[in-house]
Design a protein around this motif. Structure first.
Motif, PDB file in Angstrom:
ATOM      1  N   GLY A 131      32.967 115.242 -59.215  1.00  0.00           N
ATOM      2  CA  GLY A 131      33.691 114.347 -58.320  1.00  0.00           C
ATOM      3  C   GLY A 131      33.007 112.995 -58.183  1.00  0.00           C
ATOM      4  O   GLY A 131      33.670 111.948 -58.116  1.00  0.00           O
ATOM      5  N   ARG A 132      31.688 113.026 -58.172  1.00  0.00           N
ATOM      6  CA  ARG A 132      30.927 111.779 -58.056  1.00  0.00           C
ATOM      7  C   ARG A 132      31.083 110.920 -59.317  1.00  0.00           C
ATOM      8  O   ARG A 132      31.321 109.711 -59.241  1.00  0.00           O
ATOM      9  N   GLU A 133      30.966 111.540 -60.490  1.00  0.00           N
ATOM     10  CA  GLU A 133      31.062 110.780 -61.742  1.00  0.00           C
ATOM     11  C   GLU A 133      32.445 110.172 -61.925  1.00  0.00           C
ATOM     12  O   GLU A 133      32.586 109.034 -62.394  1.00  0.00           O
ATOM     13  N   ALA A 134      33.483 110.930 -61.576  1.00  0.00           N
ATOM     14  CA  ALA A 134      34.845 110.397 -61.683  1.00  0.00           C
ATOM     15  C   ALA A 134      35.010 109.147 -60.820  1.00  0.00           C
ATOM     16  O   ALA A 134      35.582 108.138 -61.253  1.00  0.00           O
ATOM     17  N   THR A 135      34.497 109.204 -59.605  1.00  0.00           N
ATOM     18  CA  THR A 135      34.626 108.073 -58.682  1.00  0.00           C
ATOM     19  C   THR A 135      33.779 106.895 -59.131  1.00  0.00           C
ATOM     20  O   THR A 135      34.221 105.729 -59.077  1.00  0.00           O
ATOM     21  N   GLU A 136      32.573 107.172 -59.601  1.00  0.00           N
ATOM     22  CA  GLU A 136      31.712 106.094 -60.093  1.00  0.00           C
ATOM     23  C   GLU A 136      32.354 105.366 -61.271  1.00  0.00           C
ATOM     24  O   GLU A 136      32.207 104.144 -61.419  1.00  0.00           O
ATOM     25  N   TYR A 137      33.075 106.114 -62.097  1.00  0.00           N
ATOM     26  CA  TYR A 137      33.756 105.497 -63.231  1.00  0.00           C
ATOM     27  C   TYR A 137      34.805 104.495 -62.748  1.00  0.00           C
ATOM     28  O   TYR A 137      34.925 103.381 -63.290  1.00  0.00           O
ATOM     29  N   ARG A 157      54.264 101.484 -59.541  1.00  0.00           N
ATOM     30  CA  ARG A 157      52.839 101.197 -59.751  1.00  0.00           C
ATOM     31  C   ARG A 157      52.479 101.467 -61.211  1.00  0.00           C
ATOM     32  O   ARG A 157      52.610 102.592 -61.694  1.00  0.00           O
ATOM     33  N   ARG A 158      52.026 100.469 -61.911  1.00  0.00           N
ATOM     34  CA  ARG A 158      51.643 100.623 -63.311  1.00  0.00           C
ATOM     35  C   ARG A 158      50.255 101.274 -63.405  1.00  0.00           C
ATOM     36  O   ARG A 158      49.329 100.849 -62.718  1.00  0.00           O
ATOM     37  N   VAL A 159      50.170 102.289 -64.239  1.00  0.00           N
ATOM     38  CA  VAL A 159      48.903 102.999 -64.460  1.00  0.00           C
ATOM     39  C   VAL A 159      48.423 102.660 -65.876  1.00  0.00           C
ATOM     40  O   VAL A 159      49.171 102.843 -66.850  1.00  0.00           O
ATOM     41  N   PRO A 160      47.200 102.110 -66.009  1.00  0.00           N
ATOM     42  CA  PRO A 160      46.147 101.958 -64.997  1.00  0.00           C
ATOM     43  C   PRO A 160      46.070 100.568 -64.370  1.00  0.00           C
ATOM     44  O   PRO A 160      45.148 100.323 -63.578  1.00  0.00           O
ATOM     45  N   ASP A 161      46.978  99.638 -64.699  1.00  0.00           N
ATOM     46  CA  ASP A 161      46.822  98.250 -64.253  1.00  0.00           C
ATOM     47  C   ASP A 161      46.834  98.123 -62.737  1.00  0.00           C
ATOM     48  O   ASP A 161      45.983  97.430 -62.153  1.00  0.00           O
ATOM     49  N   ASP A 162      47.821  98.762 -62.081  1.00  0.00           N
ATOM     50  CA  ASP A 162      47.912  98.691 -60.620  1.00  0.00           C
ATOM     51  C   ASP A 162      47.166  99.837 -59.938  1.00  0.00           C
ATOM     52  O   ASP A 162      46.666  99.678 -58.817  1.00  0.00           O
ATOM     53  N   LEU A 163      47.146 100.975 -60.593  1.00  0.00           N
ATOM     54  CA  LEU A 163      46.522 102.161 -60.007  1.00  0.00           C
ATOM     55  C   LEU A 163      45.868 102.966 -61.127  1.00  0.00           C
ATOM     56  O   LEU A 163      46.568 103.523 -61.987  1.00  0.00           O
ATOM     57  N   ALA A 164      44.544 103.013 -61.123  1.00  0.00           N
ATOM     58  CA  ALA A 164      43.819 103.825 -62.106  1.00  0.00           C
ATOM     59  C   ALA A 164      43.732 105.259 -61.586  1.00  0.00           C
ATOM     60  O   ALA A 164      43.350 105.482 -60.430  1.00  0.00           O
ATOM     61  N   VAL A 165      44.092 106.222 -62.430  1.00  0.00           N
ATOM     62  CA  VAL A 165      44.146 107.625 -62.015  1.00  0.00           C
ATOM     63  C   VAL A 165      43.236 108.464 -62.909  1.00  0.00           C
ATOM     64  O   VAL A 165      43.262 108.336 -64.133  1.00  0.00           O
ATOM     65  N   ASP A 185      51.969 110.916 -69.282  1.00  0.00           N
ATOM     66  CA  ASP A 185      52.278 109.553 -69.699  1.00  0.00           C
ATOM     67  C   ASP A 185      51.924 108.594 -68.564  1.00  0.00           C
ATOM     68  O   ASP A 185      52.624 108.556 -67.549  1.00  0.00           O
ATOM     69  N   PRO A 186      50.832 107.847 -68.708  1.00  0.00           N
ATOM     70  CA  PRO A 186      49.884 107.824 -69.834  1.00  0.00           C
ATOM     71  C   PRO A 186      48.965 109.050 -69.813  1.00  0.00           C
ATOM     72  O   PRO A 186      48.875 109.753 -68.808  1.00  0.00           O
ATOM     73  N   ALA A 187      48.291 109.272 -70.945  1.00  0.00           N
ATOM     74  CA  ALA A 187      47.361 110.404 -71.030  1.00  0.00           C
ATOM     75  C   ALA A 187      46.239 110.220 -70.006  1.00  0.00           C
ATOM     76  O   ALA A 187      45.744 109.116 -69.803  1.00  0.00           O
ATOM     77  N   LEU A 188      45.851 111.325 -69.387  1.00  0.00           N
ATOM     78  CA  LEU A 188      44.913 111.268 -68.267  1.00  0.00           C
ATOM     79  C   LEU A 188      43.453 111.159 -68.697  1.00  0.00           C
ATOM     80  O   LEU A 188      42.968 111.939 -69.521  1.00  0.00           O
ATOM     81  N   THR A 189      42.763 110.203 -68.102  1.00  0.00           N
ATOM     82  CA  THR A 189      41.304 110.271 -68.063  1.00  0.00           C
ATOM     83  C   THR A 189      40.959 111.383 -67.085  1.00  0.00           C
ATOM     84  O   THR A 189      41.574 111.500 -66.021  1.00  0.00           O
ATOM     85  N   GLN A 228      31.967 116.911 -67.884  1.00  0.00           N
ATOM     86  CA  GLN A 228      31.898 115.777 -68.812  1.00  0.00           C
ATOM     87  C   GLN A 228      33.128 114.899 -68.636  1.00  0.00           C
ATOM     88  O   GLN A 228      34.250 115.397 -68.540  1.00  0.00           O
ATOM     89  N   LEU A 229      32.940 113.589 -68.592  1.00  0.00           N
ATOM     90  CA  LEU A 229      34.034 112.646 -68.462  1.00  0.00           C
ATOM     91  C   LEU A 229      34.746 112.468 -69.806  1.00  0.00           C
ATOM     92  O   LEU A 229      34.113 112.253 -70.835  1.00  0.00           O
ATOM     93  N   VAL A 230      36.083 112.584 -69.791  1.00  0.00           N
ATOM     94  CA  VAL A 230      36.900 112.369 -70.983  1.00  0.00           C
ATOM     95  C   VAL A 230      37.820 111.176 -70.699  1.00  0.00           C
ATOM     96  O   VAL A 230      38.681 111.243 -69.826  1.00  0.00           O
ATOM     97  N   ILE A 231      37.611 110.092 -71.418  1.00  0.00           N
ATOM     98  CA  ILE A 231      38.332 108.850 -71.143  1.00  0.00           C
ATOM     99  C   ILE A 231      39.605 108.767 -71.994  1.00  0.00           C
ATOM    100  O   ILE A 231      39.548 108.889 -73.220  1.00  0.00           O
ATOM    101  N   ARG A 232      40.740 108.557 -71.304  1.00  0.00           N
ATOM    102  CA  ARG A 232      42.016 108.338 -71.998  1.00  0.00           C
ATOM    103  C   ARG A 232      42.677 107.080 -71.413  1.00  0.00           C
ATOM    104  O   ARG A 232      41.957 106.140 -71.080  1.00  0.00           O
ATOM    105  N   GLN A 233      43.987 107.052 -71.290  1.00  0.00           N
ATOM    106  CA  GLN A 233      44.671 105.806 -70.959  1.00  0.00           C
ATOM    107  C   GLN A 233      44.900 105.570 -69.466  1.00  0.00           C
ATOM    108  O   GLN A 233      45.212 104.450 -69.065  1.00  0.00           O
ATOM    109  N   SER A 234      44.783 106.584 -68.623  1.00  0.00           N
ATOM    110  CA  SER A 234      45.178 106.405 -67.221  1.00  0.00           C
ATOM    111  C   SER A 234      44.116 105.693 -66.388  1.00  0.00           C
ATOM    112  O   SER A 234      44.377 105.287 -65.266  1.00  0.00           O
ATOM    113  N   ALA A 235      42.913 105.537 -66.948  1.00  0.00           N
ATOM    114  CA  ALA A 235      41.843 104.840 -66.211  1.00  0.00           C
ATOM    115  C   ALA A 235      40.777 104.369 -67.193  1.00  0.00           C
ATOM    116  O   ALA A 235      40.579 104.974 -68.252  1.00  0.00           O
TER     117      ALA A 235
END
Length: 342
Positions: A178-184, A273-281, A294-298, A335-342
């Motif tokens: 939870g901490r790493e996700a928020t720090e990202y 709300r555009r993801v991730p421009d307006d709201l990163a998820v 859609d978009p694929a989730l980080t 482990q953090l997996v980065i995709r398009q939503s953030a």
């Protein structure tokens, strides 16, 4: 000595004993894994079994070893959630794989607190299985306190809410996740980060919420935008609607499961709300759902298969007497997996 010729039927234990040159009792103990059999006699019996094609009687083996060769997976959840959430599919696949190596049968027990839990505990205490692996437990089920009382070897997948000093468990480092996700999200430039937390009666959910709050505190940001969901897509949709209505200025969202995050993405689209421009998820689990949104989730990769496998091997060690009970605990990193939503 040549094996006796048979005209019909399957070979018997008496024939195994005769070909091996031992008593029937010795043959029975050797075949069924019992004690007090010399190495010479055991090899002779094994050779006779191969020669005759003898198939041991499982009921007889149980009488000798006092084993059922079965393990219960206890899930204190309603069946509709068990059969729809990829968490449980991943867990059961890993458990089945490990048990299959030992030819041990899996028995699935679904039981919520109340009459169902009472029946389940009675079933376990009557010796129908050799041990129990408990997953997805809640504050009110008290299984970490009750299972040791009835003498059933047990291991928990995830830290139990209470009784963790009594039972061994294997858990994921959900606070760090939870901490790493928020720090990202903070590093991305988000300054108003909310969260859809999981059920408040589950340690995985509270730990992820703790990590979220720690990261925001360290960054000097507000940690007031919290709504709890139930780890389902519909729960995530409802929670996201409430959260965006209460806090329309959110620019980041940490969600405690990918299923809930998928529901949140639907709400974000409905609100324009555009993801991730307006709201990163960012979600949590990476069990297949995140790749198909859609978009694929980080997301935070939740090593469910590894946790279930290690917990199952620990349980088998306890059943075999190679691992004592008590406060054994193993924590696996995320482990953090980065995709398009953030």
């Amino acid at each position: 000595m040549d094996p006796p010729r048979r005209t019909n039927g399957s070979p018997t234990l008496d024939e195994v004993a005769r070909v091996a040159g031992v008593s029937r009792a010795t043959a029975s103990r050797a075949v069924n894994g019992g004690p007090r059999v010399s190495e010479h006699a055991r090899r002779a019996v094994e050779e006779a079994v191969r020669t005759l094609g003898y198939v041991p009687n499982r009921a007889a083996r149980t009488l000798v070893t006092r084993r059922t060769d079965s393990v219960a997976v206890v899930v204190p959840e309603p069946d509709e959630r068990v059969f729809s959430d990829p968490f449980f599919a991943s867990t059961l696949r890993a458990v089945t794989r490990v048990l299959g190596e030992r030819e041990v049968q899996l028995v699935l027990l679904l039981a919520q607190p109340g009459a169902e839990e009472t029946r389940m505990l009675r079933y376990l205490s009557n010796g129908h299985v050799d041990g129990a692996l408990v997953v997805s437990h809640h504050r009110d089920d008290r299984l970490a306190e009750l299972l040791p009382q009835i003498g059933v070897p047990c291991v928990f997948g995830g830290r139990p809410w209470s009784g963790s000093e009594r039972v061994p468990y294997v858990d994921v480092d959900n606070v760090a996740g939870g901490r790493e996700a928020t720090e990202y999200l903070v590093r991305r430039g988000c300054r108003r980060i909310g969260t859809i937390a999981g059920p408040a009666d589950m340690t995985a959910a509270t730990d992820r919420l703790t990590g979220w709050a720690q990261a925001l505190h360290t960054a000097g940001l507000s940690a007031d935008a919290v709504v709890h969901g139930d780890f389902t897509e519909e729960g995530g949709r409802l929670a996201a609607s409430d959260l965006l209505e209460q806090h329309p200025d959110l620019d980041g969202l940490v969600v405690a499961s990918d299923l809930m995050a998928r529901g949140a993405l639907r709400v974000a689209a409905e609100h324009g709300r555009r993801v991730p421009d307006d709201l990163a998820v960012i979600g949590y689990d990476d069990l297949g759902v995140a790749e198909r949104t859609d978009p694929a989730l980080t997301t935070m990769k939740n090593p469910i298969g590894e946790m279930a496998e290690r917990a199952t091997r620990l349980l088998l060690d306890r059943i075999d007497g190679r691992e004592s009970g008590g406060p054994y605990r193993l924590i696996i990193p995320t482990q953090l997996v980065i995709r398009q939503s953030a």
